[in-house]
Scaffold this motif. Structure first.
Motif, PDB file in Angstrom:
ATOM      1  N   ILE A  42       0.864  -1.185   0.000  1.00 20.89           N
ATOM      2  CA  ILE A  42       0.000   0.000   0.000  1.00 20.89           C
ATOM      3  C   ILE A  42       0.897   1.229   0.000  1.00 20.89           C
ATOM      4  O   ILE A  42       1.975   1.216   0.603  1.00 20.89           O
ATOM      5  CB  ILE A  42      -0.964   0.024   1.221  1.00 20.89           C
ATOM      6  N   GLU A  43       0.483   2.243  -0.710  1.00 22.02           N
ATOM      7  CA  GLU A  43       1.197   3.521  -0.662  1.00 22.02           C
ATOM      8  C   GLU A  43       0.154   4.594  -0.408  1.00 22.02           C
ATOM      9  O   GLU A  43      -0.858   4.645  -1.098  1.00 22.02           O
ATOM     10  CB  GLU A  43       1.938   3.752  -1.986  1.00 22.02           C
ATOM     11  N   THR A  44       0.356   5.382   0.617  1.00 20.37           N
ATOM     12  CA  THR A  44      -0.584   6.455   0.951  1.00 20.37           C
ATOM     13  C   THR A  44       0.128   7.786   0.692  1.00 20.37           C
ATOM     14  O   THR A  44       1.345   7.804   0.486  1.00 20.37           O
ATOM     15  CB  THR A  44      -1.006   6.346   2.435  1.00 20.37           C
ATOM     16  N   PRO A  45      -0.603   8.904   0.708  1.00 19.47           N
ATOM     17  CA  PRO A  45       0.048  10.194   0.420  1.00 19.47           C
ATOM     18  C   PRO A  45       1.123  10.545   1.454  1.00 19.47           C
ATOM     19  O   PRO A  45       1.075  10.086   2.602  1.00 19.47           O
ATOM     20  CB  PRO A  45      -1.105  11.195   0.501  1.00 19.47           C
ATOM     21  N   THR A  46       2.059  11.372   1.018  1.00 17.25           N
ATOM     22  CA  THR A  46       3.140  11.806   1.906  1.00 17.25           C
ATOM     23  C   THR A  46       2.595  12.694   3.025  1.00 17.25           C
ATOM     24  O   THR A  46       3.167  12.753   4.094  1.00 17.25           O
ATOM     25  CB  THR A  46       4.202  12.571   1.085  1.00 17.25           C
ATOM     26  N   TYR A  47       1.490  13.376   2.788  1.00 20.14           N
ATOM     27  CA  TYR A  47       0.894  14.153   3.881  1.00 20.14           C
ATOM     28  C   TYR A  47      -0.583  13.831   4.021  1.00 20.14           C
ATOM     29  O   TYR A  47      -1.223  13.352   3.083  1.00 20.14           O
ATOM     30  CB  TYR A  47       1.136  15.654   3.698  1.00 20.14           C
ATOM     31  N   GLU A  48      -1.053  14.066   5.214  1.00 20.99           N
ATOM     32  CA  GLU A  48      -2.452  13.765   5.553  1.00 20.99           C
ATOM     33  C   GLU A  48      -2.976  14.932   6.387  1.00 20.99           C
ATOM     34  O   GLU A  48      -2.192  15.769   6.874  1.00 20.99           O
ATOM     35  CB  GLU A  48      -2.527  12.502   6.436  1.00 20.99           C
ATOM     36  N   ALA A  49      -4.283  14.947   6.614  1.00 22.78           N
ATOM     37  CA  ALA A  49      -4.869  15.942   7.518  1.00 22.78           C
ATOM     38  C   ALA A  49      -4.216  15.781   8.894  1.00 22.78           C
ATOM     39  O   ALA A  49      -4.075  14.657   9.394  1.00 22.78           O
ATOM     40  CB  ALA A  49      -6.370  15.732   7.621  1.00 22.78           C
ATOM     41  N   THR A  50      -3.801  16.889   9.481  1.00 24.58           N
ATOM     42  CA  THR A  50      -3.147  16.866  10.798  1.00 24.58           C
ATOM     43  C   THR A  50      -4.001  16.126  11.826  1.00 24.58           C
ATOM     44  O   THR A  50      -3.501  15.386  12.672  1.00 24.58           O
ATOM     45  CB  THR A  50      -2.880  18.316  11.257  1.00 24.58           C
ATOM     46  N   GLU A  51      -5.313  16.311  11.701  1.00 24.46           N
ATOM     47  CA  GLU A  51      -6.296  15.671  12.572  1.00 24.46           C
ATOM     48  C   GLU A  51      -6.107  14.141  12.656  1.00 24.46           C
ATOM     49  O   GLU A  51      -6.307  13.533  13.705  1.00 24.46           O
ATOM     50  CB  GLU A  51      -7.683  16.001  11.972  1.00 24.46           C
ATOM     51  N   MET A  68       5.869  17.063  14.569  1.00 24.17           N
ATOM     52  CA  MET A  68       5.173  17.046  13.289  1.00 24.17           C
ATOM     53  C   MET A  68       5.563  18.228  12.407  1.00 24.17           C
ATOM     54  O   MET A  68       5.684  19.348  12.873  1.00 24.17           O
ATOM     55  CB  MET A  68       3.668  17.036  13.513  1.00 24.17           C
ATOM     56  N   TYR A  69       5.746  17.936  11.128  1.00 18.77           N
ATOM     57  CA  TYR A  69       5.927  18.997  10.135  1.00 18.77           C
ATOM     58  C   TYR A  69       4.549  19.308   9.573  1.00 18.77           C
ATOM     59  O   TYR A  69       4.038  18.583   8.728  1.00 18.77           O
ATOM     60  CB  TYR A  69       6.852  18.525   9.015  1.00 18.77           C
ATOM     61  N   SER A  70       3.957  20.367  10.110  1.00 14.87           N
ATOM     62  CA  SER A  70       2.602  20.712   9.698  1.00 14.87           C
ATOM     63  C   SER A  70       2.621  21.989   8.883  1.00 14.87           C
ATOM     64  O   SER A  70       3.479  22.852   9.092  1.00 14.87           O
ATOM     65  CB  SER A  70       1.715  20.892  10.925  1.00 14.87           C
ATOM     66  N   PHE A  71       1.697  22.099   7.967  1.00 13.82           N
ATOM     67  CA  PHE A  71       1.622  23.292   7.125  1.00 13.82           C
ATOM     68  C   PHE A  71       0.182  23.514   6.669  1.00 13.82           C
ATOM     69  O   PHE A  71      -0.637  22.587   6.719  1.00 13.82           O
ATOM     70  CB  PHE A  71       2.557  23.162   5.912  1.00 13.82           C
ATOM     71  N   ASP A  72      -0.070  24.732   6.249  1.00  9.29           N
ATOM     72  CA  ASP A  72      -1.394  25.065   5.732  1.00  9.29           C
ATOM     73  C   ASP A  72      -1.430  24.681   4.256  1.00  9.29           C
ATOM     74  O   ASP A  72      -0.488  24.942   3.520  1.00  9.29           O
ATOM     75  CB  ASP A  72      -1.594  26.580   5.894  1.00  9.29           C
ATOM     76  N   ASP A  73      -2.486  24.019   3.839  1.00  5.65           N
ATOM     77  CA  ASP A  73      -2.522  23.553   2.447  1.00  5.65           C
ATOM     78  C   ASP A  73      -2.898  24.659   1.466  1.00  5.65           C
ATOM     79  O   ASP A  73      -3.105  24.407   0.287  1.00  5.65           O
ATOM     80  CB  ASP A  73      -3.469  22.350   2.301  1.00  5.65           C
ATOM     81  N   GLY A  74      -2.994  25.885   1.968  1.00 10.53           N
ATOM     82  CA  GLY A  74      -3.327  26.999   1.097  1.00 10.53           C
ATOM     83  C   GLY A  74      -4.811  27.340   1.183  1.00 10.53           C
ATOM     84  O   GLY A  74      -5.232  28.415   0.777  1.00 10.53           O
ATOM     85  N   GLY A  75      -5.576  26.397   1.753  1.00 15.83           N
ATOM     86  CA  GLY A  75      -7.014  26.629   1.874  1.00 15.83           C
ATOM     87  C   GLY A  75      -7.443  26.639   3.328  1.00 15.83           C
ATOM     88  O   GLY A  75      -8.599  26.373   3.644  1.00 15.83           O
ATOM     89  N   ARG A  77      -6.535  24.557   5.672  1.00 11.23           N
ATOM     90  CA  ARG A  77      -6.567  23.247   6.330  1.00 11.23           C
ATOM     91  C   ARG A  77      -5.161  22.862   6.752  1.00 11.23           C
ATOM     92  O   ARG A  77      -4.217  23.027   5.964  1.00 11.23           O
ATOM     93  CB  ARG A  77      -7.118  22.172   5.379  1.00 11.23           C
ATOM     94  N   SER A  78      -5.029  22.336   7.968  1.00 11.26           N
ATOM     95  CA  SER A  78      -3.703  21.952   8.439  1.00 11.26           C
ATOM     96  C   SER A  78      -3.374  20.538   7.967  1.00 11.26           C
ATOM     97  O   SER A  78      -4.140  19.600   8.189  1.00 11.26           O
ATOM     98  CB  SER A  78      -3.642  22.026   9.963  1.00 11.26           C
ATOM     99  N   MET A  79      -2.231  20.412   7.302  1.00 18.36           N
ATOM    100  CA  MET A  79      -1.744  19.119   6.815  1.00 18.36           C
ATOM    101  C   MET A  79      -0.447  18.791   7.539  1.00 18.36           C
ATOM    102  O   MET A  79       0.249  19.692   8.013  1.00 18.36           O
ATOM    103  CB  MET A  79      -1.446  19.189   5.317  1.00 18.36           C
ATOM    104  N   THR A  80      -0.088  17.503   7.587  1.00 25.18           N
ATOM    105  CA  THR A  80       1.150  17.104   8.253  1.00 25.18           C
ATOM    106  C   THR A  80       1.866  16.028   7.442  1.00 25.18           C
ATOM    107  O   THR A  80       1.219  15.069   6.988  1.00 25.18           O
ATOM    108  CB  THR A  80       0.831  16.581   9.672  1.00 25.18           C
ATOM    109  N   LEU A  81       3.167  16.223   7.259  1.00 19.44           N
ATOM    110  CA  LEU A  81       3.969  15.171   6.612  1.00 19.44           C
ATOM    111  C   LEU A  81       3.889  13.951   7.516  1.00 19.44           C
ATOM    112  O   LEU A  81       4.158  14.057   8.719  1.00 19.44           O
ATOM    113  CB  LEU A  81       5.427  15.608   6.472  1.00 19.44           C
ATOM    114  N   ARG A  82       3.540  12.807   6.964  1.00 20.22           N
ATOM    115  CA  ARG A  82       3.257  11.624   7.803  1.00 20.22           C
ATOM    116  C   ARG A  82       4.432  11.283   8.723  1.00 20.22           C
ATOM    117  O   ARG A  82       5.550  11.062   8.248  1.00 20.22           O
ATOM    118  CB  ARG A  82       2.933  10.415   6.925  1.00 20.22           C
ATOM    119  N   PRO A  83       4.186  11.236  10.043  1.00 18.94           N
ATOM    120  CA  PRO A  83       5.257  10.827  10.963  1.00 18.94           C
ATOM    121  C   PRO A  83       5.293   9.310  11.143  1.00 18.94           C
ATOM    122  O   PRO A  83       6.254   8.778  11.700  1.00 18.94           O
ATOM    123  CB  PRO A  83       4.880  11.510  12.279  1.00 18.94           C
ATOM    124  N   GLU A  84       4.253   8.630  10.692  1.00 20.38           N
ATOM    125  CA  GLU A  84       4.185   7.171  10.826  1.00 20.38           C
ATOM    126  C   GLU A  84       3.130   6.653   9.853  1.00 20.38           C
ATOM    127  O   GLU A  84       2.408   7.444   9.224  1.00 20.38           O
ATOM    128  CB  GLU A  84       3.886   6.766  12.274  1.00 20.38           C
TER     129      GLU A  84
END
Ligand code: HAM
Length: 415
Positions: A42-51, A68-75, A77-84
């Motif tokens: 399985i391969e999931t996206p490199t980032y997901e909703a921070t939630e 966590m490396y979190s960032f605003d997706d421009g809209g 919404r807080s996104m986070t580079l997957r830590p696990e």
């Protein structure tokens, strides 16, 4: 004036040469072992909703609080580079209605993960994990089997000096009651604890077992243990897991205070360490997470899995000799007019499934022959204005051939 050189970001690295090959071997080995046991990639996206990580991994964990490396997706919404990878795999399980598939659904991944940690040997900010998740069965055989798969992978990669520690955290209710009991114990001895542990009594009292602060260690010696508080069903589950490991002949140590850095664990938890690693001795670990899927919005579904650090496996493992991909044909050429003919010979070779390399840097013929030799090319086609000479480096045989017959001769010779 030359500009400042731009360097790789702190805690990250490039993967080159032998490291790239070593990773390929690890990938192949993991694929053989895990797919052999019925796991699908399985391969999931490199980032997901921070939630997802806040709810799944747990608000009180170091991972969520500090790493966590979190960032605003421009809209907004807080996104986070997957830590696990466990929470993302469970998110995908829910999203794709995988509960309708034969259970347990068995997934494996080899992906990079991101944690804003202080880099040191074996600890990076971008690192790779091989992991697997078996979702949809409570059977203790799942627990034992997944532990065995990681054991097999570590053995196959020559990871030495390993120790397996295993424990059980019971169910959430037992854990909650135990947590309160532990908090009472910690508060009663607050003065002896490290500031860090004291500050976490409310948020994460279990982490006190992790501390090497002398005062805290002394307090924890008399602390109540979760294994002594397990419900009968959980105790039995754990006993069955251990019995199955005994049958498989895997040695382990039961660790009554095994603490993992993620909050979703229930029942079985385990970790492999290697004494070939320094302070970051954890090669891989995991456990059961029977409440996670519900936590992130799915129907109650049990799960069990692990992840192992690729860099740590390679650091603690035996380097395996790597056989380079054999080169069938090297196409040497001189003079611009010969470029199209040389190019088409190499293309023809590749079309028919042969590996071929073409001179691309305008070397002298002598330089090209040296390159071909260094690359171990079985055949060398030399394209000059007088035609094509084909040389068999094994037999030493050299003859003039028609450009479109090069592959015919090679096929004959390689039979
Ligand atoms: P984890 O223990 O946080 O578990 O990570 C698993 C492994 O990833 C560690 O044992 C270590 O080898 C490697 N690792 C973790 N952080 C770093 C880092 N900063 N640099 C290098 N390697 C690192 C999990 O991530 C869970 N998702 C495992 C799991 C799967 N549990 C159930 N299913």
């Amino acid at each position: 004036m030359s500009r400042d050189r731009i360097q790789v970001p702190k805690g990250t690295f490039d993967i080159l040469d032998e490291d790239a090959l070593a990773r390929e071997i690890l990938t192949d080995t993991a694929k053989r072992i895990l797919e052999g046991a019925g796991y699908e990639r399985i391969e999931t996206p490199t980032y997901e909703a921070t939630e997802l990580f806040a709810r799944g991994v747990g608000e009180s964990t170091d991972v969520v609080q500090k790493e966590m490396y979190s960032f605003d997706d421009g809209g907004g919404r807080s996104m986070t580079l997957r830590p696990e990878g466990t929470a993302p795999a469970c998110r995908a399980f829910i999203e794709h209605g995988m509960h309708k598939r034969p259970l347990p659904v068995k997934l494996w991944y080899l992906s990079s993960f991101f944690r804003a940690e202080q880099p040191q040997a074996g600890r990076f900010r971008q690192f790779w994990q091989i992991g697997c998740e078996a979702i949809g069965s409570e059977d203790p055989a799942v627990d034992a089997e997944t532990v065995l798969l990681l054991h097999e992978l570590l053995q196959a990669m020559g990871v030495g000096g390993t120790r397996l520690r295993i424990g059980s955290l019971g169910d959430p209710a037992t854990r909650a009651a135990y947590r309160e009991e532990l908090q009472v114990h910690l508060r009663a001895h607050e003065a002896q604890l490290s500031g860090d542990v004291r500050g976490r009594i409310d948020l994460n009292p279990l982490r006190a077992f992790d501390s090497d602060h002398p005062g805290t260690v002394a307090v924890m010696r008399d602390a109540p243990r979760l294994v002594d508080r397990l419900e009968a069903a959980d105790r039995e589950h754990f006993a069955t897991v251990l019995a199955l490991l005994d049958i498989a002949g895997v040695s382990y140590e039961v660790d009554t205070s095994l603490v993992r850095g993620l909050d979703y664990y229930t029942r079985t938890v385990f970790e492999f360490t290697s004494d070939r690693l320094g302070a970051q001795s954890g090669v891989g670990g995991g456990g059961r997470y029977d409440g996670l899927i519900e936590q992130i919005g799915g129907a109650p579904t049990p799960g069990m899995g692990w992840a192992a650090g690729v860099e740590r496996i390679l650091l603690a493992g035996q380097r395996q000799p790597v056989a380079p991909v054999p080169l069938h044909l090297y196409v040497a050429w001189i003079g611009d007019e010969q470029r199209p003919s040389a190019f088409s010979i190499a293309a023809m070779a590749r079309r028919t499934g042969h590996s071929a390399r073409l001179e691309l840097a305008g070397r002298s013929l002598k330089g090209q022959l040296k390159q071909a030799d260094r690359a171990g090319a079985r055949y060398v086609a030399i394209v000059t204005e007088d035609g094509v000479e084909l040389k068999d480096s094994e037999s030493g045989d050299q003859r003039a051939v028609e450009p479109d017959e090069v592959m015919h001769h090679i096929r004959q010779g390689m039979l």
